[in-house]
Design a protein around this motif. Structure first.
Motif, PDB file in Angstrom:
ATOM      1  N   ALA A  11      12.903  49.610 -11.692  1.00 23.69           N
ATOM      2  CA  ALA A  11      14.137  50.053 -11.105  1.00 23.69           C
ATOM      3  C   ALA A  11      14.292  49.966  -9.526  1.00 23.69           C
ATOM      4  N   ASN A  12      15.318  49.650  -9.150  1.00 17.97           N
ATOM      5  CA  ASN A  12      15.449  50.065  -7.461  1.00 17.97           C
ATOM      6  C   ASN A  12      15.648  51.139  -6.937  1.00 17.97           C
ATOM      7  N   ARG A  13      15.961  51.258  -5.894  1.00 16.87           N
ATOM      8  CA  ARG A  13      16.218  52.576  -5.343  1.00 16.87           C
ATOM      9  C   ARG A  13      17.387  53.335  -5.593  1.00 16.87           C
ATOM     10  N   TYR A  14      18.167  52.599  -6.107  1.00 17.55           N
ATOM     11  CA  TYR A  14      19.678  53.210  -6.511  1.00 17.55           C
ATOM     12  C   TYR A  14      19.383  53.606  -8.250  1.00 17.55           C
ATOM     13  N   SER A  15      18.237  53.233  -8.523  1.00 14.82           N
ATOM     14  CA  SER A  15      18.265  53.492 -10.161  1.00 14.82           C
ATOM     15  C   SER A  15      17.264  54.365 -10.709  1.00 14.82           C
ATOM     16  N   PHE A  18      23.264  46.819 -16.129  1.00 12.63           N
ATOM     17  CA  PHE A  18      21.876  46.671 -15.427  1.00 12.63           C
ATOM     18  C   PHE A  18      21.349  45.264 -15.220  1.00 12.63           C
ATOM     19  N   GLY A  19      20.737  44.833 -14.062  1.00 13.76           N
ATOM     20  CA  GLY A  19      20.579  43.565 -13.655  1.00 13.76           C
ATOM     21  C   GLY A  19      19.912  43.383 -12.313  1.00 13.76           C
ATOM     22  N   VAL A  20      19.628  42.323 -11.948  1.00 12.87           N
ATOM     23  CA  VAL A  20      18.921  42.244 -10.599  1.00 12.87           C
ATOM     24  C   VAL A  20      19.756  41.548  -9.510  1.00 12.87           C
ATOM     25  N   CYS A  21      19.593  41.869  -8.274  1.00 14.27           N
ATOM     26  CA  CYS A  21      20.353  41.314  -7.280  1.00 14.27           C
ATOM     27  C   CYS A  21      20.474  39.779  -7.150  1.00 14.27           C
ATOM     28  N   ASP A  48      21.064  38.028  -9.487  1.00 12.82           N
ATOM     29  CA  ASP A  48      22.245  37.530 -10.463  1.00 12.82           C
ATOM     30  C   ASP A  48      23.354  38.353 -10.140  1.00 12.82           C
ATOM     31  N   CYS A  49      23.551  39.254  -9.156  1.00 16.50           N
ATOM     32  CA  CYS A  49      24.751  40.053  -9.173  1.00 16.50           C
ATOM     33  C   CYS A  49      25.672  39.471  -8.180  1.00 16.50           C
ATOM     34  N   SER A  50      26.891  39.708  -8.561  1.00 17.87           N
ATOM     35  CA  SER A  50      28.094  39.235  -8.001  1.00 17.87           C
ATOM     36  C   SER A  50      28.410  40.125  -6.686  1.00 17.87           C
ATOM     37  N   LEU A  51      27.582  41.254  -6.319  1.00 15.30           N
ATOM     38  CA  LEU A  51      27.902  41.922  -5.320  1.00 15.30           C
ATOM     39  C   LEU A  51      27.003  41.620  -4.275  1.00 15.30           C
ATOM     40  N   PHE A  52      25.869  40.644  -4.608  1.00 17.88           N
ATOM     41  CA  PHE A  52      24.915  40.350  -3.562  1.00 17.88           C
ATOM     42  C   PHE A  52      24.965  39.333  -2.708  1.00 17.88           C
ATOM     43  N   THR A 103      22.319  41.611   1.511  1.00 17.24           N
ATOM     44  CA  THR A 103      22.964  42.799   1.550  1.00 17.24           C
ATOM     45  C   THR A 103      23.703  43.177   0.247  1.00 17.24           C
ATOM     46  N   CYS A 104      23.652  44.339  -0.182  1.00 14.17           N
ATOM     47  CA  CYS A 104      24.220  44.857  -1.165  1.00 14.17           C
ATOM     48  C   CYS A 104      25.638  45.129  -0.934  1.00 14.17           C
ATOM     49  N   GLY A 105      26.633  44.492  -1.690  1.00 15.91           N
ATOM     50  CA  GLY A 105      28.205  44.441  -1.417  1.00 15.91           C
ATOM     51  C   GLY A 105      28.636  45.794  -1.713  1.00 15.91           C
ATOM     52  N   ASN A 106      27.838  46.700  -2.536  1.00 19.02           N
ATOM     53  CA  ASN A 106      28.142  47.978  -3.034  1.00 19.02           C
ATOM     54  C   ASN A 106      28.016  49.101  -2.110  1.00 19.02           C
ATOM     55  N   THR A 107      26.791  48.859  -1.194  1.00 23.04           N
ATOM     56  CA  THR A 107      26.470  50.005  -0.504  1.00 23.04           C
ATOM     57  C   THR A 107      26.522  49.526   0.889  1.00 23.04           C
ATOM     58  N   THR A 163      20.660  46.786   3.326  1.00 19.36           N
ATOM     59  CA  THR A 163      19.810  45.412   3.373  1.00 19.36           C
ATOM     60  C   THR A 163      18.934  45.607   2.023  1.00 19.36           C
ATOM     61  N   VAL A 164      18.699  44.645   1.479  1.00 15.32           N
ATOM     62  CA  VAL A 164      17.917  44.328   0.210  1.00 15.32           C
ATOM     63  C   VAL A 164      16.915  43.567   0.544  1.00 15.32           C
ATOM     64  N   ASP A 165      15.660  44.033   0.553  1.00 23.40           N
ATOM     65  CA  ASP A 165      14.502  43.022   0.878  1.00 23.40           C
ATOM     66  C   ASP A 165      14.031  42.140  -0.367  1.00 23.40           C
ATOM     67  N   ILE A 213      15.492  46.116 -11.116  1.00 18.08           N
ATOM     68  CA  ILE A 213      16.900  46.270 -12.018  1.00 18.08           C
ATOM     69  C   ILE A 213      17.584  47.399 -11.321  1.00 18.08           C
ATOM     70  N   CYS A 214      19.082  47.231 -11.252  1.00 22.96           N
ATOM     71  CA  CYS A 214      19.983  48.223 -10.675  1.00 22.96           C
ATOM     72  C   CYS A 214      20.957  48.724 -11.595  1.00 22.96           C
ATOM     73  N   VAL A 215      21.140  49.804 -11.432  1.00 21.24           N
ATOM     74  CA  VAL A 215      22.531  50.563 -12.413  1.00 21.24           C
ATOM     75  C   VAL A 215      23.614  50.161 -11.794  1.00 21.24           C
ATOM     76  N   ASN A 216      23.887  49.630 -10.705  1.00 21.63           N
ATOM     77  CA  ASN A 216      25.247  49.303  -9.965  1.00 21.63           C
ATOM     78  C   ASN A 216      25.378  47.768 -10.141  1.00 21.63           C
ATOM     79  N   TYR A 217      24.648  47.162 -10.803  1.00 25.65           N
ATOM     80  CA  TYR A 217      24.839  45.751 -11.048  1.00 25.65           C
ATOM     81  C   TYR A 217      25.950  45.184 -11.590  1.00 25.65           C
TER      82      TYR A 217
HETATM   83  S1  SF4 Z   1      25.036  46.387  -6.806  1.00 32.14           S
HETATM   84 FE1  SF4 Z   1      22.663  46.664  -7.060  1.00 32.14          FE
HETATM   85  S2  SF4 Z   1      22.112  44.682  -8.061  1.00 32.14           S
HETATM   86 FE2  SF4 Z   1      24.000  44.289  -6.971  1.00 32.14          FE
HETATM   87  S3  SF4 Z   1      23.550  43.686  -4.884  1.00 32.14           S
HETATM   88 FE3  SF4 Z   1      23.813  45.975  -4.878  1.00 32.14          FE
HETATM   89  S4  SF4 Z   1      21.490  46.645  -5.213  1.00 32.14           S
HETATM   90 FE4  SF4 Z   1      21.748  44.635  -5.985  1.00 32.14          FE
END
Ligand code: SF4
Length: 217
Positions: A64-68, A165-168, A170-174, A193-197, A200-202, A209-213
């Motif tokens: 899990a990533n830092r948000y999850s 759940f999924g990874v950056c 493949d995420c539409s917010l990445f 960059t995470c479009g949700n927060t 920066t995502v390294d 995997i991310c709960v906000n995916y």
């Molecule tokens: S919401 Fe989660 S999976 Fe999507 S870009 Fe942000 S950190 Fe990555």
């Protein structure tokens, strides 16, 4: 044929073609096979003093990533109630396999982490048996099978309003950062960059995997 009538679903015949009767038979066979694999993998996970939920929690926390890494995200991932997850976490904590610490940026939030003993336990993950068996037939299964199963999972999650759940990557917010942004942040290629927060995502974290995916529709 009703979905609960699985008695005719498993045959040794070839699975091919898409005429109506065959389509129905394929659907029934997939249901039976997924159900039997699910039961078998559940049985496998009563190992080393842990139960399937405890193994799943360890696996989730390792990926899990830092948000999850929170009890809420874990409950979401497992499709379990907060009460059930709380019992799972208490058991893992008492075995010394996980620790809870407050997130530095928000002291009210709990970050769950694997201990060294937790990492060592994961090295004995009973699901490795399935992984090995799958590896041996990976060529035969091919990318189409992965695509099909992923689509099936996605459809079921959407219909039942279950978090995906999924990874950056493949995420539409990445957003992959431009060269200019990278220079600005003094960052390495591969980060985004995470479009949700807006954070920066390294490169290492973008495969977690991310709960906000959010999948691209
Ligand atoms: S919401 Fe989660 S999976 Fe999507 S870009 Fe942000 S950190 Fe990555």
């Amino acid at each position: 044929m009703p979905i609960t009538d699985l008695s005719h679903a498993v045959t040794d015949g070839p699975v091919s073609g898409t005429v109506p009767g065959e389509k129905n038979a394929i659907a029934q066979r997939v249901i039976v096979l997924l159900d039997r694999l699910g039961r078998l993998t559940r049985e496998l996970q009563f190992a080393d003093g842990l139960n399937p939920a405890q193994w799943e929690a360890l696996r989730f926390l390792a990926q899990a990533n830092r948000y999850s890494r929170s009890p809420t995200a874990l409950a979401d991932y497992l499709g379990a109630t907060k009460g059930t997850v709380s019992q799972t976490l208490i058991a893992l904590e008492s075995k010394g396999l996980i620790t809870r610490c407050k997130k530095t940026e928000d002291r009210r939030q709990v970050d769950l982490c694997l201990t060294e003993a937790g990492q060592a336990m994961l090295a004995k993950d009973p699901m490795q048996t399935l992984e090995q068996a799958t590896l041996e037939i990976a060529d035969e299964l091919g990318a189409e099978m992965v695509k099909g199963l992923s689509r099936l999972l996605h459809d079921l999650q959407t219909r039942n309003q279950i978090n995906e759940f999924g990874v950056c990557q493949d995420c539409s917010l990445f957003c992959v950062n431009s060269q200019a942004a990278l220079v600005d942040m003094n960052a390495k290629v591969g980060v985004g960059t995470c479009g949700n927060t807006g954070e920066t995502v390294d490169a290492a974290e973008k495969t977690k995997i991310c709960v906000n995916y959010k999948t691209a529709n």
